[in-house]
Design a protein around this motif. Structure first.
Motif, PDB file in Angstrom:
ATOM      1  N   HIS A  74     -21.721   9.852 -13.713  1.00  0.00           N
ATOM      2  CA  HIS A  74     -20.944  11.038 -13.331  1.00  0.00           C
ATOM      3  C   HIS A  74     -21.158  12.147 -14.361  1.00  0.00           C
ATOM      4  O   HIS A  74     -21.171  11.890 -15.564  1.00  0.00           O
ATOM      5  CB  HIS A  74     -19.457  10.672 -13.261  1.00  0.00           C
ATOM      6  CG  HIS A  74     -18.564  11.803 -12.922  1.00  0.00           C
ATOM      7  ND1 HIS A  74     -18.530  12.399 -11.680  1.00  0.00           N
ATOM      8  CD2 HIS A  74     -17.664  12.478 -13.673  1.00  0.00           C
ATOM      9  CE1 HIS A  74     -17.653  13.383 -11.695  1.00  0.00           C
ATOM     10  NE2 HIS A  74     -17.107  13.438 -12.885  1.00  0.00           N
ATOM     11  N   ILE A  75     -21.327  13.360 -13.874  1.00  0.00           N
ATOM     12  CA  ILE A  75     -21.356  14.543 -14.742  1.00  0.00           C
ATOM     13  C   ILE A  75     -20.046  15.280 -14.497  1.00  0.00           C
ATOM     14  O   ILE A  75     -19.796  15.757 -13.391  1.00  0.00           O
ATOM     15  CB  ILE A  75     -22.549  15.464 -14.427  1.00  0.00           C
ATOM     16  CG1 ILE A  75     -23.873  14.722 -14.618  1.00  0.00           C
ATOM     17  CG2 ILE A  75     -22.506  16.713 -15.315  1.00  0.00           C
ATOM     18  CD1 ILE A  75     -25.095  15.522 -14.201  1.00  0.00           C
ATOM     19  N   SER A  76     -19.196  15.344 -15.515  1.00  0.00           N
ATOM     20  CA  SER A  76     -17.898  15.987 -15.331  1.00  0.00           C
ATOM     21  C   SER A  76     -17.934  17.486 -15.616  1.00  0.00           C
ATOM     22  O   SER A  76     -17.130  18.244 -15.072  1.00  0.00           O
ATOM     23  CB  SER A  76     -16.841  15.318 -16.204  1.00  0.00           C
ATOM     24  OG  SER A  76     -17.208  15.387 -17.559  1.00  0.00           O
ATOM     25  N   HIS A  91     -21.323  16.967 -20.056  1.00  0.00           N
ATOM     26  CA  HIS A  91     -20.365  15.897 -20.340  1.00  0.00           C
ATOM     27  C   HIS A  91     -20.616  14.856 -19.252  1.00  0.00           C
ATOM     28  O   HIS A  91     -20.387  15.136 -18.068  1.00  0.00           O
ATOM     29  CB  HIS A  91     -18.922  16.404 -20.271  1.00  0.00           C
ATOM     30  CG  HIS A  91     -18.592  17.367 -21.362  1.00  0.00           C
ATOM     31  ND1 HIS A  91     -18.013  16.966 -22.538  1.00  0.00           N
ATOM     32  CD2 HIS A  91     -18.778  18.704 -21.469  1.00  0.00           C
ATOM     33  CE1 HIS A  91     -17.837  18.017 -23.324  1.00  0.00           C
ATOM     34  NE2 HIS A  91     -18.296  19.079 -22.693  1.00  0.00           N
ATOM     35  N   ILE A  92     -21.102  13.682 -19.660  1.00  0.00           N
ATOM     36  CA  ILE A  92     -21.478  12.672 -18.674  1.00  0.00           C
ATOM     37  C   ILE A  92     -20.858  11.321 -18.998  1.00  0.00           C
ATOM     38  O   ILE A  92     -20.486  11.050 -20.138  1.00  0.00           O
ATOM     39  CB  ILE A  92     -23.024  12.513 -18.573  1.00  0.00           C
ATOM     40  CG1 ILE A  92     -23.633  12.028 -19.897  1.00  0.00           C
ATOM     41  CG2 ILE A  92     -23.682  13.796 -18.131  1.00  0.00           C
ATOM     42  CD1 ILE A  92     -25.122  11.729 -19.830  1.00  0.00           C
ATOM     43  N   LYS A  93     -20.752  10.514 -17.976  1.00  0.00           N
ATOM     44  CA  LYS A  93     -20.364   9.107 -18.133  1.00  0.00           C
ATOM     45  C   LYS A  93     -21.607   8.299 -17.815  1.00  0.00           C
ATOM     46  O   LYS A  93     -22.325   8.586 -16.848  1.00  0.00           O
ATOM     47  CB  LYS A  93     -19.243   8.737 -17.185  1.00  0.00           C
ATOM     48  CG  LYS A  93     -17.919   9.349 -17.564  1.00  0.00           C
ATOM     49  CD  LYS A  93     -16.817   8.316 -17.427  1.00  0.00           C
ATOM     50  CE  LYS A  93     -15.475   8.967 -17.686  1.00  0.00           C
ATOM     51  NZ  LYS A  93     -15.004   8.726 -19.012  1.00  0.00           N
ATOM     52  N   ILE A  94     -21.855   7.299 -18.655  1.00  0.00           N
ATOM     53  CA  ILE A  94     -22.970   6.406 -18.398  1.00  0.00           C
ATOM     54  C   ILE A  94     -22.453   4.974 -18.353  1.00  0.00           C
ATOM     55  O   ILE A  94     -21.454   4.649 -19.002  1.00  0.00           O
ATOM     56  CB  ILE A  94     -24.101   6.556 -19.443  1.00  0.00           C
ATOM     57  CG1 ILE A  94     -23.633   6.184 -20.842  1.00  0.00           C
ATOM     58  CG2 ILE A  94     -24.645   7.970 -19.434  1.00  0.00           C
ATOM     59  CD1 ILE A  94     -24.753   6.148 -21.869  1.00  0.00           C
ATOM     60  N   GLY A  95     -23.103   4.155 -17.567  1.00  0.00           N
ATOM     61  CA  GLY A  95     -22.669   2.772 -17.414  1.00  0.00           C
ATOM     62  C   GLY A  95     -23.830   1.807 -17.512  1.00  0.00           C
ATOM     63  O   GLY A  95     -24.975   2.147 -17.198  1.00  0.00           O
TER      64      GLY A  95
END
Length: 145
Positions: A74-76, A91-95
């Protein structure tokens, strides 16, 4: 003796600054939202932002000792700044995915971990500098927690 180019350039500028409104380039009104060198908010689904996020994840994967690959989920927030190329601030979420680094898979084909003990996510801030005419990507900033 004066250089002809300098004099010619000066003559071209004078009418632009002294004449009334005309249809030439010098008198065009620029969009007030566009300020050279200032970051501008862009859509997180912008293809350039998505590509910049992928480059950040690739750098993250190259810097970690994790057995599994990570990918962006996700890129917030996405900002774009024009500075000798394009600078994306994301600002990103990585998994963590189920793909192992040793398999060399394509990240798009990797699913996120479903096993609760193997799930892991990070929130990251990254800056990616893209120089399109050189087909070059640099990731000078990648901070994850």
């Amino acid at each position: 003796m004066r250089p002809v180019g300098v004099l010619l350039a000066f003559c071209c500028l004078v009418p632009c600054t002294t004449a009334g409104p005309s249809r030439d380039f010098c008198s065009q009104t620029l969009n007030p939202d566009v300020k050279p060198g200032f970051p501008k908010k862009i859509n997180p689904h912008d293809p350039g932002a998505l590509q910049a996020a992928r480059h950040s994840v690739e750098r993250f994967n190259n810097c970690t000792n994790d057995i599994f690959l990570f990918k962006e989920s996700h890129i917030s927030k996405a900002l774009l700044q024009i500075v000798k190329g394009l600078k994306y601030m994301l600002h990103i979420k990585i998994g963590r995915t189920s793909c192992k680094k040793t398999q060399h898979p394509i990240l798009d084909n990797c699913d996120f971990q479903t096993n609760d003990t193997l799930k892991r996510t990070f929130s990251c801030y990254t800056e990616v500098w893209v120089i399109p005419w050189l087909q070059r990507f640099k990731v000078p900033v990648l901070l994850c927690r």
